[in-house]
Design a protein around this motif. Structure first.
Motif, short mmCIF file in Angstrom:
data_model
loop_
_atom_site.label_atom_id
_atom_site.label_comp_id
_atom_site.label_asym_id
_atom_site.label_seq_id
_atom_site.Cartn_x
_atom_site.Cartn_y
_atom_site.Cartn_z
N SER A 5 7.75 -11.92 4.62
CA SER A 5 7.44 -10.87 3.64
C SER A 5 8.06 -11.19 2.30
O SER A 5 8.97 -12.00 2.19
CB SER A 5 7.97 -9.51 4.14
N VAL A 6 7.54 -10.55 1.29
CA VAL A 6 8.06 -10.73 -0.06
C VAL A 6 8.09 -9.36 -0.72
O VAL A 6 7.25 -8.50 -0.45
CB VAL A 6 7.17 -11.71 -0.87
N TRP A 7 9.08 -9.13 -1.57
CA TRP A 7 9.15 -7.86 -2.29
C TRP A 7 8.23 -7.91 -3.48
O TRP A 7 8.24 -8.83 -4.29
CB TRP A 7 10.58 -7.57 -2.75
N LEU A 8 7.40 -6.91 -3.62
CA LEU A 8 6.49 -6.77 -4.76
C LEU A 8 6.71 -5.40 -5.38
O LEU A 8 7.22 -4.49 -4.72
CB LEU A 8 5.03 -6.90 -4.30
N GLY A 51 8.20 -1.64 -1.30
CA GLY A 51 7.31 -2.70 -1.78
C GLY A 51 7.32 -3.98 -0.97
O GLY A 51 6.88 -5.02 -1.48
N TRP A 52 7.77 -3.95 0.29
CA TRP A 52 7.71 -5.16 1.11
C TRP A 52 6.29 -5.39 1.58
O TRP A 52 5.68 -4.54 2.19
CB TRP A 52 8.66 -5.04 2.30
N GLN A 53 5.74 -6.58 1.26
CA GLN A 53 4.37 -6.92 1.60
C GLN A 53 4.32 -8.34 2.14
O GLN A 53 5.18 -9.17 1.83
CB GLN A 53 3.47 -6.83 0.36
N PRO A 54 3.31 -8.67 2.96
CA PRO A 54 3.13 -10.07 3.36
C PRO A 54 2.94 -10.96 2.14
O PRO A 54 2.41 -10.51 1.12
CB PRO A 54 1.85 -10.03 4.21
N GLN A 55 3.39 -12.21 2.22
CA GLN A 55 3.28 -13.12 1.07
C GLN A 55 1.82 -13.39 0.72
O GLN A 55 1.48 -13.64 -0.43
CB GLN A 55 4.01 -14.42 1.36
N THR A 56 0.95 -13.37 1.72
CA THR A 56 -0.48 -13.56 1.48
C THR A 56 -1.25 -12.46 2.20
O THR A 56 -0.82 -11.97 3.25
CB THR A 56 -0.97 -14.93 2.00
N LEU A 57 -2.38 -12.05 1.62
CA LEU A 57 -3.20 -11.04 2.26
C LEU A 57 -3.78 -11.59 3.57
O LEU A 57 -4.05 -12.79 3.68
CB LEU A 57 -4.35 -10.63 1.34
N THR A 62 -8.74 -9.78 2.93
CA THR A 62 -9.37 -10.58 1.88
C THR A 62 -10.89 -10.56 2.02
O THR A 62 -11.63 -10.36 1.05
CB THR A 62 -8.86 -12.03 1.92
N PHE A 63 -11.37 -10.74 3.25
CA PHE A 63 -12.80 -10.75 3.52
C PHE A 63 -13.41 -9.39 3.20
O PHE A 63 -14.46 -9.29 2.55
CB PHE A 63 -13.04 -11.12 4.98
N GLY A 64 -12.75 -8.32 3.65
CA GLY A 64 -13.27 -6.98 3.43
C GLY A 64 -13.34 -6.61 1.96
O GLY A 64 -14.32 -6.02 1.51
N ILE A 65 -12.30 -6.97 1.20
CA ILE A 65 -12.30 -6.67 -0.24
C ILE A 65 -13.44 -7.41 -0.94
O ILE A 65 -14.15 -6.83 -1.78
CB ILE A 65 -10.94 -7.06 -0.85
N ALA A 66 -13.63 -8.68 -0.58
CA ALA A 66 -14.69 -9.47 -1.21
C ALA A 66 -16.07 -8.92 -0.84
O ALA A 66 -16.99 -8.91 -1.67
CB ALA A 66 -14.57 -10.94 -0.80
N PHE A 67 -16.24 -8.48 0.40
CA PHE A 67 -17.51 -7.91 0.85
C PHE A 67 -17.84 -6.64 0.07
O PHE A 67 -18.95 -6.46 -0.43
CB PHE A 67 -17.43 -7.63 2.35
N HIS A 68 -16.85 -5.76 -0.07
CA HIS A 68 -17.05 -4.53 -0.84
C HIS A 68 -17.37 -4.83 -2.30
O HIS A 68 -18.23 -4.19 -2.92
CB HIS A 68 -15.80 -3.64 -0.76
N SER A 69 -16.66 -5.79 -2.88
CA SER A 69 -16.85 -6.14 -4.28
C SER A 69 -18.26 -6.66 -4.52
O SER A 69 -18.91 -6.30 -5.51
CB SER A 69 -15.81 -7.19 -4.69
N ALA A 70 -18.75 -7.51 -3.62
CA ALA A 70 -20.10 -8.08 -3.76
C ALA A 70 -21.16 -6.99 -3.69
O ALA A 70 -22.11 -6.98 -4.50
CB ALA A 70 -20.34 -9.13 -2.68
N LEU A 71 -21.00 -6.05 -2.76
CA LEU A 71 -22.00 -4.98 -2.63
C LEU A 71 -21.90 -3.96 -3.75
O LEU A 71 -22.90 -3.32 -4.10
CB LEU A 71 -21.85 -4.32 -1.26
N GLU A 72 -20.73 -3.82 -4.34
CA GLU A 72 -20.60 -2.99 -5.53
C GLU A 72 -21.44 -3.58 -6.67
O GLU A 72 -22.16 -2.86 -7.37
CB GLU A 72 -19.14 -2.90 -5.96
N PRO A 107 -12.21 -23.56 -3.24
CA PRO A 107 -12.63 -22.34 -2.56
C PRO A 107 -11.53 -21.79 -1.66
O PRO A 107 -10.63 -22.52 -1.23
CB PRO A 107 -13.85 -22.80 -1.74
N TRP A 108 -11.62 -20.50 -1.38
CA TRP A 108 -10.71 -19.84 -0.44
C TRP A 108 -10.85 -20.47 0.93
O TRP A 108 -11.94 -20.58 1.47
CB TRP A 108 -11.05 -18.35 -0.39
N MET A 109 -9.75 -20.92 1.50
CA MET A 109 -9.72 -21.53 2.83
C MET A 109 -9.05 -20.54 3.77
O MET A 109 -7.83 -20.42 3.78
CB MET A 109 -8.97 -22.86 2.79
N SER A 110 -9.84 -19.83 4.55
CA SER A 110 -9.30 -18.76 5.39
C SER A 110 -8.66 -19.29 6.66
O SER A 110 -7.78 -18.64 7.24
CB SER A 110 -10.40 -17.76 5.75
#
Length: 255
Positions: A5-8, A51-57, A62-72, A107-110
């Protein structure tokens, strides 16, 4: 673990959600903050307040956010009067841009065989094709814009000690009419089968109840229910299903 985790800066700090006169008191609440508190007060403290969060989503987020953004992008293009093909290209372009890792110049490498850049673009294309002749009519706001990613900020009948009311805030994916009645539309992606057991998990569900409650205030008339468009992401293809998820008056009052 803490090592992963990382503090944000906290979510509550960055969006001005905290009560100015009372340190540690959140005044503006979204479904994420409310859900974390209901799940585990200690988790809410660590994640939202400290504010403790994983260092990477996560791959799924990540997939869900990109899917919503594209359909928006797709919904806004259709609302502007663009053709289906042009709107679909807008969605694909948004998906490609959102999954380009600018820091690494690639490109994003999942690392996930189900949810990756290729399956994201495929799912966006297949979803728009699947619902090309959609019976849902996207509503327009007073400013003429499509009712997509609609922000809400609802004053609640509860007050902080010194800073006025608490508020319920967030964004609605989409408000649309089906057979002349208003619904909230939300899109979900999953690896699991999209059968009745899948949709049953949303009754009860904190996020969907939040959206149903807020939607009726934003639209200024009661929302009939929430329409969930689910996309099952498979290695070899994508499948789609639509379900209406309703809330009775008693369920909403209890929530």
């Amino acid at each position: 673990s803490w090592q992963d985790s990382v503090w944000l800066p906290t979510m509550a700090e960055t969006n001005g959600a905290m009560a100015p006169s009372t340190p540690g008191l959140q005044r503006h609440w979204d479904s994420t903050s409310l859900g974390e508190l209901k799940l585990c007060p200690r988790k809410y403290q660590y994640r939202i307040l400290e504010g403790w969060q994983p260092q990477t989503l996560s791959v799924h987020l990540t997939f869900g956010i990109a899917f919503h953004s594209a359909l928006e992008a797709y919904d806004h293009a259709l609302a502007r009067g663009e053709s289906f093909e042009a709107a679909q290209r807008c969605a694909v372009r948004r998906a490609m841009n959102d999954t380009w890792d600018k820091a690494k110049g690639r490109p994003w490498m999942s690392g996930d065989s189900y949810k990756n850049r290729e399956t994201l673009v495929r799912t966006v294309v297949w979803y728009t094709e699947h619902f090309r002749e959609d019976s849902l009519e996207t509503l327009r706001l007073a400013n003429g814009r499509a009712a997509v990613e609609v922000h809400f900020n609802v004053a609640l009948p509860y007050e902080t000690p010194k800073d006025g009311n608490f508020y319920l805030v967030g964004y609605l994916d989409k408000i649309a009419k089906l057979a002349g009645q208003p619904y909230i539309v939300d899109r979900k992606t999953t690896k699991h089968a999209i059968d009745q057991r899948y949709f049953a998990q949303y009754s009860p569900d904190n996020q969907f109840s939040t959206y149903t409650f807020a939607g009726g205030i934003v639209f200024d008339e009661p929302i009939v229910g929430l329409i969930c468009d689910a996309a099952q992401i498979l290695v070899e293809g994508s499948r789609f299903s639509r379900e209406v998820i309703s809330r009775s008056r008693g369920e909403m009052e209890e929530w």
